[in-house]
Design an enzyme around this catalytic site. Structure first.
Site, PDB file in Angstrom:
ATOM      1  N   GLY A 125       0.824  -1.239  -0.087  1.00 48.89           N
ATOM      2  CA  GLY A 125       0.075   0.170  -0.132  1.00 48.89           C
ATOM      3  C   GLY A 125       0.844   1.371  -0.041  1.00 48.89           C
ATOM      4  O   GLY A 125       1.654   1.478   0.613  1.00 48.89           O
ATOM      5  N   GLY A 192      24.411  -6.134  20.799  1.00 47.75           N
ATOM      6  CA  GLY A 192      23.303  -5.244  21.211  1.00 47.75           C
ATOM      7  C   GLY A 192      22.641  -6.165  22.477  1.00 47.75           C
ATOM      8  O   GLY A 192      22.297  -7.278  22.369  1.00 47.75           O
ATOM      9  N   VAL A 249      31.162  -3.006  18.812  1.00 45.85           N
ATOM     10  CA  VAL A 249      31.553  -3.865  17.575  1.00 45.85           C
ATOM     11  C   VAL A 249      31.816  -3.161  16.649  1.00 45.85           C
ATOM     12  O   VAL A 249      30.923  -2.127  16.342  1.00 45.85           O
ATOM     13  CB  VAL A 249      30.319  -4.957  17.105  1.00 45.85           C
ATOM     14  CG1 VAL A 249      30.694  -5.566  16.062  1.00 45.85           C
ATOM     15  CG2 VAL A 249      30.135  -5.995  18.413  1.00 45.85           C
ATOM     16  N   HIS A 456      -2.794 -17.509  48.966  1.00 49.57           N
ATOM     17  CA  HIS A 456      -1.439 -18.039  49.546  1.00 49.57           C
ATOM     18  C   HIS A 456      -1.619 -19.462  49.303  1.00 49.57           C
ATOM     19  O   HIS A 456      -2.729 -20.202  49.430  1.00 49.57           O
ATOM     20  CB  HIS A 456      -1.779 -17.900  51.044  1.00 49.57           C
ATOM     21  CG  HIS A 456      -0.619 -18.288  51.791  1.00 49.57           C
ATOM     22  ND1 HIS A 456       0.765 -17.857  51.563  1.00 49.57           N
ATOM     23  CD2 HIS A 456      -0.584 -19.322  52.568  1.00 49.57           C
ATOM     24  CE1 HIS A 456       1.414 -18.780  52.281  1.00 49.57           C
ATOM     25  NE2 HIS A 456       0.843 -19.250  52.957  1.00 49.57           N
TER      26      HIS A 456
HETATM   27  P1  NAD Z   1      17.478  -1.320  21.389  1.00 46.58           P
HETATM   28  O1  NAD Z   1      17.833  -0.377  20.863  1.00 46.58           O
HETATM   29  O2  NAD Z   1      16.638  -1.662  22.714  1.00 46.58           O
HETATM   30  O3  NAD Z   1      18.993  -2.137  21.841  1.00 46.58           O
HETATM   31  C1  NAD Z   1      20.085  -2.233  20.905  1.00 46.58           C
HETATM   32  C2  NAD Z   1      21.361  -2.138  21.627  1.00 46.58           C
HETATM   33  O4  NAD Z   1      22.312  -2.304  20.737  1.00 46.58           O
HETATM   34  C3  NAD Z   1      21.688  -0.747  22.463  1.00 46.58           C
HETATM   35  O5  NAD Z   1      21.571  -1.238  23.983  1.00 46.58           O
HETATM   36  C4  NAD Z   1      22.951  -0.414  21.896  1.00 46.58           C
HETATM   37  O6  NAD Z   1      23.738   0.099  22.812  1.00 46.58           O
HETATM   38  C5  NAD Z   1      23.418  -1.838  21.190  1.00 46.58           C
HETATM   39  N1  NAD Z   1      24.346  -1.369  20.204  1.00 46.58           N
HETATM   40  C6  NAD Z   1      24.173  -0.752  19.115  1.00 46.58           C
HETATM   41  N2  NAD Z   1      25.206  -0.718  18.185  1.00 46.58           N
HETATM   42  C7  NAD Z   1      26.196  -1.593  18.825  1.00 46.58           C
HETATM   43  C8  NAD Z   1      27.718  -1.870  18.399  1.00 46.58           C
HETATM   44  N3  NAD Z   1      28.267  -1.590  17.230  1.00 46.58           N
HETATM   45  N4  NAD Z   1      28.363  -2.726  19.225  1.00 46.58           N
HETATM   46  C9  NAD Z   1      27.697  -3.020  20.493  1.00 46.58           C
HETATM   47  N5  NAD Z   1      26.555  -2.594  20.842  1.00 46.58           N
HETATM   48  C10 NAD Z   1      25.834  -1.997  19.957  1.00 46.58           C
HETATM   49  O7  NAD Z   1      16.934  -2.396  20.200  1.00 46.58           O
HETATM   50  P2  NAD Z   1      16.314  -3.799  20.299  1.00 46.58           P
HETATM   51  O8  NAD Z   1      16.600  -4.696  21.408  1.00 46.58           O
HETATM   52  O9  NAD Z   1      16.664  -4.396  18.945  1.00 46.58           O
HETATM   53  O10 NAD Z   1      14.594  -3.641  20.313  1.00 46.58           O
HETATM   54  C11 NAD Z   1      13.804  -2.768  19.701  1.00 46.58           C
HETATM   55  C12 NAD Z   1      12.682  -2.528  19.972  1.00 46.58           C
HETATM   56  O11 NAD Z   1      11.886  -3.501  19.931  1.00 46.58           O
HETATM   57  C13 NAD Z   1      12.635  -1.939  21.389  1.00 46.58           C
HETATM   58  O12 NAD Z   1      12.062  -0.631  21.396  1.00 46.58           O
HETATM   59  C14 NAD Z   1      12.047  -2.951  22.188  1.00 46.58           C
HETATM   60  O13 NAD Z   1      11.350  -2.395  23.331  1.00 46.58           O
HETATM   61  C15 NAD Z   1      11.178  -3.312  21.264  1.00 46.58           C
HETATM   62  N6  NAD Z   1      10.895  -4.734  21.615  1.00 46.58           N
HETATM   63  C16 NAD Z   1      10.379  -5.230  22.600  1.00 46.58           C
HETATM   64  C17 NAD Z   1      10.040  -6.533  23.038  1.00 46.58           C
HETATM   65  C18 NAD Z   1       9.443  -6.723  24.284  1.00 46.58           C
HETATM   66  O14 NAD Z   1       8.445  -6.106  24.797  1.00 46.58           O
HETATM   67  N7  NAD Z   1       9.534  -8.180  24.772  1.00 46.58           N
HETATM   68  C19 NAD Z   1      10.728  -7.603  22.181  1.00 46.58           C
HETATM   69  C20 NAD Z   1      11.154  -7.167  21.040  1.00 46.58           C
HETATM   70  C21 NAD Z   1      11.322  -5.950  20.574  1.00 46.58           C
END
Ligand code: NAD
Length: 481
Positions: A125, A192, A249, A456
């Site tokens: 879309g 990450g 990284v 409980h």
């Molecule tokens: P995020 O942004 O939370 O975490 C990514 C991490 O990668 C960060 O801590 C960052 O510092 C690190 N990072 C980035 N570049 C790097 C490098 N070169 N070397 C080392 N570390 C590096 O992203 P995410 O975990 O991919 O999640 C994305 C979104 O999806 C978030 O908003 C999350 O809340 C949402 N999500 C939530 C759930 C849940 O509620 N259970 C599940 C999946 C996704």
């Protein structure tokens, strides 16, 4: 391109949790609704539910459950006086159960669309203006234009690509493909330690991989309360996750059999040789080519759609919900609620969303769940608070089930006693948090929780005990003397 006379009250673009709910609720309200979605399963057929059901949280949850069982049988079952020999994994079968669950959930949405008469269009879309959407069919690439009074954009998000680690789905994977390995990697790296990296790391580690998580930030899990993150770091490290903080990284190169990762920390440069690598460095909104430039849909520099407090974009009658906007966190249940809100807004029957009370969950073992504010955020704004913590191991239920890791932390306003945040690390935290969400939605005080009878023995008693603890009257807490 042909212009059809097909006119709808509502066109939804995207059938993830935000979009499919918006479509169902619109139809329930008597609006003539079409939902356009371009996701294809392995057979090239539509598979509703977006990344969340097809490649994200749902598949992860299915494998999390399998990995927990495998780990239990290999490590903790003897505590119950049960011995099990020759525990083995049939990975294709495990993955098949995941795929079947996805198929069922996706079919469930399809059936609901049929029942509520939502017209499903398997297509791409593209918004032309406030009332017109160009449709490109997936099956034969034919194009036509359809009309609606209202358009709801719900195209979700996708993993961010990084230039230093190119996804090839053989050695280097993004979070969408990291649950389809053909074998359990001996040594798995994850870039990450956000929620996704951490959830995926836990699954493969419990299935037997050596998992190394490289996180650029110095702190582990920065969104939950710091006390929860600290305890979680201790528990997960003890479980065997190798979490390297302050490790950025800079490159990942595949060889013929391994992937070589280079990272830097305060001690300098390091090299790792891994069997597989997952890139989990965040997600970005799916807004590329979503609207014609002349349509005038305003995006910010990161591609998020600009919306007002009613999820209305800069185009009249066009809404954006879910991961597309910065209104609230990137969470399925936030998007789902926005889907309901927008359909009701179109029908003038809406009530506002309380963005301050959205639970968050990290699906690991033990789970992490919270709602409201963290101690660090409240202290940073100088709020007058009181804080109490109750360890789960003091409850009878945790001891009986041998799930003693974790704690409940409650934060209330020091004068009004109104609950400002509840943070849980432990078994079933994702379910336990609902009590706190309801309490906060009703502006409850901690005394309300303390005076509420809890069954409980249950883990929920830890919430009551934490509330009692705020006035030093927790019943199962050893005295400090
Ligand atoms: P995020 O942004 O939370 O975490 C990514 C991490 O990668 C960060 O801590 C960052 O510092 C690190 N990072 C980035 N570049 C790097 C490098 N070169 N070397 C080392 N570390 C590096 O992203 P995410 O975990 O991919 O999640 C994305 C979104 O999806 C978030 O908003 C999350 O809340 C949402 N999500 C939530 C759930 C849940 O509620 N259970 C599940 C999946 C996704």
């Amino acid at each position: 391109m042909s212009e059809t006379t097909q006119k709808y009250d509502v066109i939804v673009i995207g059938a993830g949790p935000a979009g499919y709910i918006a479509a169902i609720r619109s139809a329930q309200l008597g609006l003539k609704t079409a939902c356009i979605d371009n996701w294809c399963n392995q057979k090239g057929k539509p598979s509703l539910g977006g990344a969340y059901i097809n490649a994200g949280s749902i598949p992860a949850l299915v494998l999390l459950e399998s990995s927990k069982l495998y780990h239990l049988l290999n490590h903790d079952i003897e505590n119950h006086g049960i011995s099990v020999d020759n525990v083995s994994i049939d990975l294709p079968k495990m993955i098949q159960r995941k795929d079947l669950t996805v198929e069922h959930l996706s079919q469930q949405i399809k059936d609901l669309f049929k029942q509520y008469q939502v017209e499903l269009i398997h297509a791409y879309g593209h918004v032309l203006d406030s009332n017109r959407v160009e449709v490109t069919k997936i099956s034969n690439k034919s194009q036509y234009i359809i009309y609606a009074e209202n358009i709801i954009l719900a195209t979700g998000s996708k993993p961010i690509d990084v230039p230093y680690a190119e996804i090839d789905n053989e050695f280097i994977f993004d979070s969408n493909s990291a649950l389809n390995f053909d074998a359990i990697p001996k040594r798995l790296g994850i870039i990450g330690a956000g929620i996704i990296g951490f959830e995926l790391g836990g699954i493969w580690s419990r299935l037997g991989s050596e998992v190394i998580i490289l996180e650029a930030q110095e702190n582990f899990l920065t969104t939950p309360d710091f006390e929860i993150s600290k305890e979680a770091h201790r528990i997960y490290s003890e479980q065997g996750l190798d979490i390297r903080l302050g490790a950025r990284v800079i490159s990942a190169k595949k060889g013929s059999k391994k992937v070589t990762v280079e990272y830097q920390d305060q001690d300098g440069g390091h090299t790792l040789r891994l069997d597989k690598l997952i890139v989990a460095t965040g997600r970005k909104p799916n807004t590329e080519n979503l609207a014609a430039p002349e349509a005038g849909l305003t995006l910010d520099e990161s591609g998020y759609v600009h919306v007002d407090e009613n999820c209305m974009t800069t185009l009249p009658g066009v809404y954006a919900i879910g991961d597309l906007t910065l209104l609230g966190p990137m969470l399925a249940h936030k998007g789902l609620e926005e889907g309901v809100f927008v359909a009701e807004h179109i029908s003038n029957s809406h009530s506002p969303i309380n963005y301050n009370i959205i639970p968050s969950v990290i699906y690991t073992d033990p789970e992490i769940a919270w709602v409201g504010q963290t101690e660090q955020a409240l202290k940073a704004i100088g709020e007058n608070i009181k804080v109490a913590v109750f360890p789960l191991h003091l409850t009878a239920r945790a001891q009986a089930t041998n799930k003693t890791d974790g704690l409940v932390k409650i934060i209330a306003h020091a004068e009004t006693d109104i609950i400002l945040g509840v943070h849980i690390l432990g078994a079933n935290a994702s379910e336990l948090i609902a009590e706190a969400v309801v309490a906060m939605e009703f502006s409850a005080t901690s005394e309300d929780l303390a005076r509420t009878i809890h069954a409980h023995p249950t883990l929920s008693e830890a919430i009551q005990e934490a509330a009692l603890s705020l006035s030093n009257r927790a019943l199962h807490m050893p005295s400090e003397d």
